[in-house]
Design a protein around this motif. Structure first.
Motif, PDB file in Angstrom:
ATOM      1  N   ASN A   1       0.650  -0.820   0.330  1.00 31.29           N
ATOM      2  CA  ASN A   1       0.128  -0.703  -0.059  1.00 31.29           C
ATOM      3  C   ASN A   1       0.843   1.231   0.199  1.00 31.29           C
ATOM      4  OD1 ASN A   1      -1.917   2.059   0.581  1.00 31.29           O
ATOM      5  ND2 ASN A   1      -3.183   1.123   1.789  1.00 31.29           N
ATOM      6  N   ASN A   2       1.499   1.890  -0.804  1.00 32.12           N
ATOM      7  CA  ASN A   2       1.684   3.106  -0.905  1.00 32.12           C
ATOM      8  C   ASN A   2       1.060   4.029   0.090  1.00 32.12           C
ATOM      9  OD1 ASN A   2       3.282   2.155  -2.917  1.00 32.12           O
ATOM     10  ND2 ASN A   2       2.305   2.555  -4.958  1.00 32.12           N
ATOM     11  N   ALA A   3       0.436   4.454  -0.116  1.00 31.58           N
ATOM     12  CA  ALA A   3       0.085   5.254   0.521  1.00 31.58           C
ATOM     13  C   ALA A   3      -0.274   5.483   3.155  1.00 31.58           C
ATOM     14  CB  ALA A   3      -1.714   5.557   1.041  1.00 31.58           C
ATOM     15  N   LEU A   4      -0.530   4.164   2.829  1.00 29.65           N
ATOM     16  CA  LEU A   4       0.301   3.497   3.953  1.00 29.65           C
ATOM     17  C   LEU A   4       2.276   3.646   4.769  1.00 29.65           C
ATOM     18  CD1 LEU A   4      -1.306   2.824   6.463  1.00 29.65           C
ATOM     19  CD2 LEU A   4      -0.972   0.030   6.019  1.00 29.65           C
ATOM     20  N   TYR A   5       2.707   3.063   3.407  1.00 27.88           N
ATOM     21  CA  TYR A   5       4.035   2.904   3.225  1.00 27.88           C
ATOM     22  C   TYR A   5       4.699   5.095   3.360  1.00 27.88           C
ATOM     23  CZ  TYR A   5       8.904   3.148   2.217  1.00 27.88           C
ATOM     24  OH  TYR A   5       9.992   3.237   1.589  1.00 27.88           O
ATOM     25  N   ALA A   6       4.152   5.491   2.598  1.00 23.13           N
ATOM     26  CA  ALA A   6       4.560   6.815   2.717  1.00 23.13           C
ATOM     27  C   ALA A   6       4.195   7.572   3.998  1.00 23.13           C
ATOM     28  CB  ALA A   6       3.538   7.577   1.774  1.00 23.13           C
ATOM     29  N   ALA A   7       3.084   7.121   4.684  1.00 25.39           N
ATOM     30  CA  ALA A   7       2.714   7.523   6.275  1.00 25.39           C
ATOM     31  C   ALA A   7       4.269   6.994   7.060  1.00 25.39           C
ATOM     32  CB  ALA A   7       1.002   7.487   6.551  1.00 25.39           C
ATOM     33  N   ASN A   8       4.369   6.104   7.152  1.00 25.63           N
ATOM     34  CA  ASN A   8       5.257   5.772   7.601  1.00 25.63           C
ATOM     35  C   ASN A   8       6.951   5.030   7.208  1.00 25.63           C
ATOM     36  OD1 ASN A   8       3.241   4.640   9.702  1.00 25.63           O
ATOM     37  ND2 ASN A   8       2.517   3.849   8.239  1.00 25.63           N
ATOM     38  N   THR A   9       7.205   5.843   6.229  1.00 25.11           N
ATOM     39  CA  THR A   9       8.150   5.942   6.138  1.00 25.11           C
ATOM     40  C   THR A   9       9.797   6.228   6.507  1.00 25.11           C
ATOM     41  OG1 THR A   9       8.347   8.095   5.427  1.00 25.11           O
ATOM     42  CG2 THR A   9       8.074   6.487   3.081  1.00 25.11           C
ATOM     43  N   LYS A  10       9.614   6.420   7.804  1.00 28.83           N
ATOM     44  CA  LYS A  10      10.459   6.266   8.832  1.00 28.83           C
ATOM     45  C   LYS A  10      10.989   5.339   9.986  1.00 28.83           C
ATOM     46  CE  LYS A  10       7.401   7.765  13.122  1.00 28.83           C
ATOM     47  NZ  LYS A  10       7.340   6.414  13.751  1.00 28.83           N
ATOM     48  N   SER A  11       9.833   4.231   9.710  1.00 24.05           N
ATOM     49  CA  SER A  11      10.615   2.700  10.088  1.00 24.05           C
ATOM     50  C   SER A  11      11.137   1.761   9.296  1.00 24.05           C
ATOM     51  CB  SER A  11       8.441   2.419  10.413  1.00 24.05           C
ATOM     52  OG  SER A  11       8.042   3.393  11.290  1.00 24.05           O
ATOM     53  N   ASP A  12      11.599   2.931   7.816  1.00 18.06           N
ATOM     54  CA  ASP A  12      11.667   1.663   6.762  1.00 18.06           C
ATOM     55  C   ASP A  12      13.655   2.029   7.444  1.00 18.06           C
ATOM     56  OD1 ASP A  12      12.840   0.421   4.971  1.00 18.06           O
ATOM     57  OD2 ASP A  12      12.146   1.507   3.539  1.00 18.06           O
ATOM     58  N   ARG A  13      14.055   1.060   8.012  1.00 20.85           N
ATOM     59  CA  ARG A  13      15.522   1.685   8.254  1.00 20.85           C
ATOM     60  C   ARG A  13      16.606   1.477   7.049  1.00 20.85           C
ATOM     61  NH1 ARG A  13      16.755  -1.862  13.973  1.00 20.85           N
ATOM     62  NH2 ARG A  13      15.723  -3.085  12.595  1.00 20.85           N
ATOM     63  N   ASP A  14      16.039   0.543   6.693  1.00 20.29           N
ATOM     64  CA  ASP A  14      17.099  -0.159   5.527  1.00 20.29           C
ATOM     65  C   ASP A  14      16.263   0.428   4.179  1.00 20.29           C
ATOM     66  OD1 ASP A  14      15.217  -1.303   5.138  1.00 20.29           O
ATOM     67  OD2 ASP A  14      16.291  -3.654   4.473  1.00 20.29           O
ATOM     68  N   LYS A  15      15.771   1.059   3.950  1.00 19.63           N
ATOM     69  CA  LYS A  15      15.370   2.212   2.322  1.00 19.63           C
ATOM     70  C   LYS A  15      15.039   0.719   1.209  1.00 19.63           C
ATOM     71  CE  LYS A  15      15.752   5.916   5.089  1.00 19.63           C
ATOM     72  NZ  LYS A  15      15.138   6.075   6.470  1.00 19.63           N
ATOM     73  N   ASP A  16      14.915  -0.098   1.964  1.00 26.10           N
ATOM     74  CA  ASP A  16      13.940  -0.864   0.768  1.00 26.10           C
ATOM     75  C   ASP A  16      12.539  -0.906   0.327  1.00 26.10           C
ATOM     76  OD1 ASP A  16      13.114  -2.159   2.673  1.00 26.10           O
ATOM     77  OD2 ASP A  16      14.233  -3.835   2.434  1.00 26.10           O
ATOM     78  N   GLY A  17      11.743  -0.297   0.648  1.00 26.64           N
ATOM     79  CA  GLY A  17      10.723   0.906   0.358  1.00 26.64           C
ATOM     80  C   GLY A  17       9.789  -0.531   1.008  1.00 26.64           C
ATOM     81  N   ILE A  18      10.262  -1.216   2.450  1.00 32.57           N
ATOM     82  CA  ILE A  18       9.308  -2.510   2.877  1.00 32.57           C
ATOM     83  C   ILE A  18       9.526  -1.771   4.954  1.00 32.57           C
ATOM     84  CG2 ILE A  18       8.570  -4.136   4.367  1.00 32.57           C
ATOM     85  CD1 ILE A  18       9.977  -5.000   1.431  1.00 32.57           C
ATOM     86  N   ALA A  19       8.058  -0.789   5.599  1.00 28.95           N
ATOM     87  CA  ALA A  19       8.741  -0.457   6.494  1.00 28.95           C
ATOM     88  C   ALA A  19       8.369  -1.354   7.012  1.00 28.95           C
ATOM     89  CB  ALA A  19       7.883   0.608   6.590  1.00 28.95           C
ATOM     90  N   CYS A  20       8.717  -1.982   8.944  1.00 29.77           N
ATOM     91  CA  CYS A  20       8.531  -2.842   9.318  1.00 29.77           C
ATOM     92  C   CYS A  20       8.810  -4.108   9.138  1.00 29.77           C
ATOM     93  CB  CYS A  20       7.848  -2.644  10.358  1.00 29.77           C
ATOM     94  SG  CYS A  20       7.765  -0.196  11.000  1.00 29.77           S
ATOM     95  N   GLU A  21      10.076  -4.869   7.931  1.00 27.16           N
ATOM     96  CA  GLU A  21       8.905  -6.216   7.541  1.00 27.16           C
ATOM     97  C   GLU A  21       9.641  -6.935   8.472  1.00 27.16           C
ATOM     98  OE1 GLU A  21      13.638  -5.048   5.398  1.00 27.16           O
ATOM     99  OE2 GLU A  21      10.975  -3.827   6.416  1.00 27.16           O
ATOM    100  N   LYS A  22       8.967  -8.611   8.877  1.00 29.23           N
ATOM    101  CA  LYS A  22       9.113  -9.116   9.995  1.00 29.23           C
ATOM    102  C   LYS A  22       8.262 -10.038   9.277  1.00 29.23           C
ATOM    103  CE  LYS A  22       6.601  -9.499  13.962  1.00 29.23           C
ATOM    104  NZ  LYS A  22       6.384  -8.480  15.462  1.00 29.23           N
ATOM    105  N   ARG A  23       9.833 -11.958   9.075  1.00 27.86           N
ATOM    106  CA  ARG A  23       8.819 -13.264   8.987  1.00 27.86           C
ATOM    107  C   ARG A  23       7.234 -13.572   9.564  1.00 27.86           C
ATOM    108  NH1 ARG A  23      10.421 -15.452   5.559  1.00 27.86           N
ATOM    109  NH2 ARG A  23      11.733 -15.277   4.389  1.00 27.86           N
TER     110      ARG A  23
END
Length: 140
Positions: free
Chosen positions: A118-140
């Motif tokens: 979801n592009n809008a949801l990601y844009a609101a939470n980009t500060k949580s994307d530490r590795d700057k790969d386009g996915i915030a808070c990725e977890k298995r």
């Protein structure tokens, strides 16, 4: 059986168009009162179909006057901004990413692929994307 010359038969495309006009006229008739066709014989010919102007205007005004039904569809909800990854992962367990994003990994670690796209949801939470790969808070 009455045979109609091929030159005077409506083409399949015109017959399909007439069906569409009949469907639209039926919808307008249900919501706005009587809609009229030129004649029963004109049903096969889409060009001769007409809807009375008052019926069409009444249908349009009745749809626009009931704003409560269309309010949610007219304005999309704002994307929620989460305080941190713990809060985001409670709602989205595998994280949130842009459409088309790929998880950046090192070594033999498998990338996360089941995150919410979801592009809008990601844009609101980009500060949580530490590795700057386009996915915030990725977890298995």
């Amino acid at each position: 059986m009455l045979k109609i010359p091929a030159s005077s038969r409506p083409s399949p495309a015109r017959r399909a168009g007439a069906g569409l006009i009949i469907a639209v006229a039926s919808v307008l008739a249900l919501g706005a009162g009587p809609a009229t066709a030129a004649s029963p014989a004109a049903v096969g010919n889409a060009a001769s179909m007409s809807i009375t102007a008052p019926a069409a205007v009444d249908a349009a005004s009745s749809l626009s006057s009931n704003n409560s039904i269309f309010a949610a569809a007219a304005k999309p909800a704002a994307a929620k901004k989460f305080a941190n990854c713990t809060a985001l992962n409670r709602v989205y367990p595998h994280g949130v990413g842009k459409v088309g994003a790929k998880d950046k990994v090192q070594g033999k670690t498998k990338p996360v692929t089941n995150f919410t796209k979801n592009n809008a949801l990601y844009a609101a939470n980009t500060k949580s994307d530490r590795d700057k790969d386009g996915i915030a808070c990725e977890k298995r």
